[in-house]
Structure formats: structure tokens, C-alpha cells
Write a protein that holds these residues in place. Structure first.
Motif, PDB file in Angstrom:
ATOM      1  N   GLY A  16     -13.871 -16.768   0.420  1.00  0.00           N
ATOM      2  CA  GLY A  16     -12.862 -17.646  -0.166  1.00  0.00           C
ATOM      3  C   GLY A  16     -11.441 -17.132  -0.013  1.00  0.00           C
ATOM      4  O   GLY A  16     -10.546 -17.560  -0.736  1.00  0.00           O
ATOM      5  N   VAL A  17     -11.236 -16.212   0.942  1.00  0.00           N
ATOM      6  CA  VAL A  17      -9.882 -15.709   1.194  1.00  0.00           C
ATOM      7  C   VAL A  17      -9.521 -15.962   2.659  1.00  0.00           C
ATOM      8  O   VAL A  17     -10.380 -16.289   3.480  1.00  0.00           O
ATOM      9  N   SER A  18      -8.259 -15.787   2.965  1.00  0.00           N
ATOM     10  CA  SER A  18      -7.804 -16.005   4.338  1.00  0.00           C
ATOM     11  C   SER A  18      -8.168 -14.809   5.222  1.00  0.00           C
ATOM     12  O   SER A  18      -8.408 -13.705   4.726  1.00  0.00           O
ATOM     13  N   ILE A  19      -8.157 -15.050   6.528  1.00  0.00           N
ATOM     14  CA  ILE A  19      -8.409 -13.963   7.481  1.00  0.00           C
ATOM     15  C   ILE A  19      -7.300 -12.910   7.367  1.00  0.00           C
ATOM     16  O   ILE A  19      -7.551 -11.715   7.537  1.00  0.00           O
ATOM     17  N   ALA A  20      -6.097 -13.332   7.006  1.00  0.00           N
ATOM     18  CA  ALA A  20      -4.992 -12.381   6.827  1.00  0.00           C
ATOM     19  C   ALA A  20      -5.290 -11.434   5.662  1.00  0.00           C
ATOM     20  O   ALA A  20      -5.004 -10.233   5.739  1.00  0.00           O
ATOM     21  N   THR A  21      -5.883 -11.963   4.590  1.00  0.00           N
ATOM     22  CA  THR A  21      -6.255 -11.114   3.452  1.00  0.00           C
ATOM     23  C   THR A  21      -7.332 -10.124   3.864  1.00  0.00           C
ATOM     24  O   THR A  21      -7.303  -8.961   3.465  1.00  0.00           O
ATOM     25  N   LEU A  22      -8.291 -10.585   4.672  1.00  0.00           N
ATOM     26  CA  LEU A  22      -9.326  -9.676   5.168  1.00  0.00           C
ATOM     27  C   LEU A  22      -8.682  -8.530   5.936  1.00  0.00           C
ATOM     28  O   LEU A  22      -8.964  -7.357   5.671  1.00  0.00           O
ATOM     29  N   TYR A  23      -7.800  -8.858   6.881  1.00  0.00           N
ATOM     30  CA  TYR A  23      -7.168  -7.800   7.686  1.00  0.00           C
ATOM     31  C   TYR A  23      -6.220  -6.920   6.879  1.00  0.00           C
ATOM     32  O   TYR A  23      -6.033  -5.756   7.197  1.00  0.00           O
ATOM     33  N   ARG A  24      -5.619  -7.466   5.829  1.00  0.00           N
ATOM     34  CA  ARG A  24      -4.754  -6.648   4.970  1.00  0.00           C
ATOM     35  C   ARG A  24      -5.595  -5.575   4.263  1.00  0.00           C
ATOM     36  O   ARG A  24      -5.166  -4.440   4.104  1.00  0.00           O
ATOM     37  N   ASN A  25      -6.805  -5.937   3.864  1.00  0.00           N
ATOM     38  CA  ASN A  25      -7.698  -4.991   3.194  1.00  0.00           C
ATOM     39  C   ASN A  25      -8.441  -4.094   4.178  1.00  0.00           C
ATOM     40  O   ASN A  25      -8.700  -2.927   3.891  1.00  0.00           O
ATOM     41  N   PHE A  26      -8.816  -4.672   5.325  1.00  0.00           N
ATOM     42  CA  PHE A  26      -9.637  -3.957   6.315  1.00  0.00           C
ATOM     43  C   PHE A  26      -9.036  -4.202   7.701  1.00  0.00           C
ATOM     44  O   PHE A  26      -9.407  -5.154   8.381  1.00  0.00           O
TER      45      PHE A  26
END
Length: 196
Positions: free
Chosen positions: A54-64
Motif C-alpha cells: 500500500g505504499v509507492s515504489i518511491a517509498t520502497l526505494y527510500r527504505n530499501f
């Protein structure tokens, strides 16, 4: 382990954020990644993981920033849960505590197999995870050995290698897997004294 705000302190260092909203996103990504890796292996789509969480791909890359960062954190999270499980078994009899933890270890191996190719590394993170598992299971084995219910010869490394080996193969069904695990556990159990 000490208790901090109702939770045990982490066994292993994590990149988990401090802010509550960021932590929710991080945890949702870990849950989605764990499920996706279990279904599709380590090469599961990162876009699918972001969508599931439920998050954006940008949030994924910001975390990982890399796929390896995500795989390492899922692995670290699984090892953390395994170590915490060991710390919660003091109220069980020594043999029951050891067997309960080893069954949990089998579940961990199942998760690890989903992305085994990505975990066959010697990075500091994976070395720390291996040490944490030995440190968590060692006292359970030693307690069972002192109580005379586990064979005195094997080390925790011996036991974890044995359980890993029998967990890493495919079985006809879950019943066969349970039978093979029971055979391994029977071999680990101390022989009763003669005439006992």
C-alpha cells in the motif's frame, strides 16, 4: 533481554525508522516482501511488493535502496522473531522448549529457502544473523543437555545444521516432513538410562 516500551530490544541492528508513520510503511513493506518472496523467490517484483504494502515504489526505494537491502531486512526480521521465540520458552520443560524452538527454526528455514540464492553470502549482516541464532538456540540446547533429556554430544551448530539439512529438501507432503523432523529429534533426545 531488557524490555523497552513493552517490546524486547532488537537482537540485531535494523534500519527500522523511529517515526510511527514511517515505521508503519516499513513494516508493511516487510510483510509484503516476506509474502512475495515466499510465493515468487528473491526475484519477486519490487513493484508488486510496493503495491501489496500500500505504499509507492518511491517509498520502497527510500527504505530499501537495493533489492539486497530488502532481502537482508526480511531475513533479519525473521531471525529476530526466531531469537525472540527462544527467549519466551523459559516456562516450558527443557525438552519441550528445545523442540518448540527447533520447530520454529524449521519455519524460518522455509522462509529462507524462498530466497536462498540471495542469502548465500558472507556479509556482516548474515554473519550477525547466524551468530544470533546460535546464541538464541544454544542456551535451550544446553538447558536440555543439563536436564539429561538431550544428547550431550552435539553443539548448537551441529543441531542447526541437521535441522537445516532436513528442512532444505522437498517432501511428498507435510506429514512426511513432520515424520522426518520427528526422526531427527528422536536422534537428538538422550537415551534413557539402562533399566529406566
Amino acid at each position: 533481554m531488557s524490555i523497552l516500551e513493552g517490546e524486547m530490544e532488537p537482537v540485531l541492528p535494523s534500519r527500522r525508522p523511529k517515526r510511527a508513520d514511517a515505521r508503519r510503511n516499513f513494516d508493511a513493506l516487510l510483510t509484503a516482501a516476506r509474502d512475495s518472496f515466499a510465493e515468487n523467490g528473491a526475484h519477486a517484483s519490487l513493484e508488486d511488493i510496493a503495491r501489496r504494502s500500500g505504499v509507492s515504489i518511491a517509498t520502497l526505494y527510500r527504505n530499501f535502496p537495493t533489492r539486497e537491502d530488502l532481502v537482508e531486512e526480511v531475513h533479519r526480521d525473521e531471525v529476530e522473531a526466531l531469537c525472540r521465540a527462544a527467549a519466551r520458552l523459559d516456562d516450558l520443560e527443557p525438552w519441550d522448549a528445545l523442540v518448540t524452538w527447533l520447530r520454529r527454526f524449521v519455519d524460518y528455514i522455509g522462509t529462507k529457502l524462498a530466497f536462498a540464492d540471495a542469502l548465500n553470502r558472507t556479509t556482516d549482516s548474515f554473519q550477525a544473523c547466524r551468530k544470533a541464532m546460535r546464541d538464541a538456540g544454544g542456551p535451550l540446547l544446553e538447558r536440555a543437555q543439563r536436564a539429561g533429556v538431550a544428547s550431550p554430544e552435539p553443539s548448537i551448530d551441529d543441531v542447526l545444521r541437521m535441522i537445516s539439512g532436513i528442512s532444505a529438501v522437498e517432501y511428498v507432503d507435510d506429514a512426511q516432513r513432520k515424520r522426518v523432523l520427528a526422526l531427527a529429534l528422536a536422534g537428538l533426545r538422550a537415551a534413557p538410562p539402562p533399566g529406566g
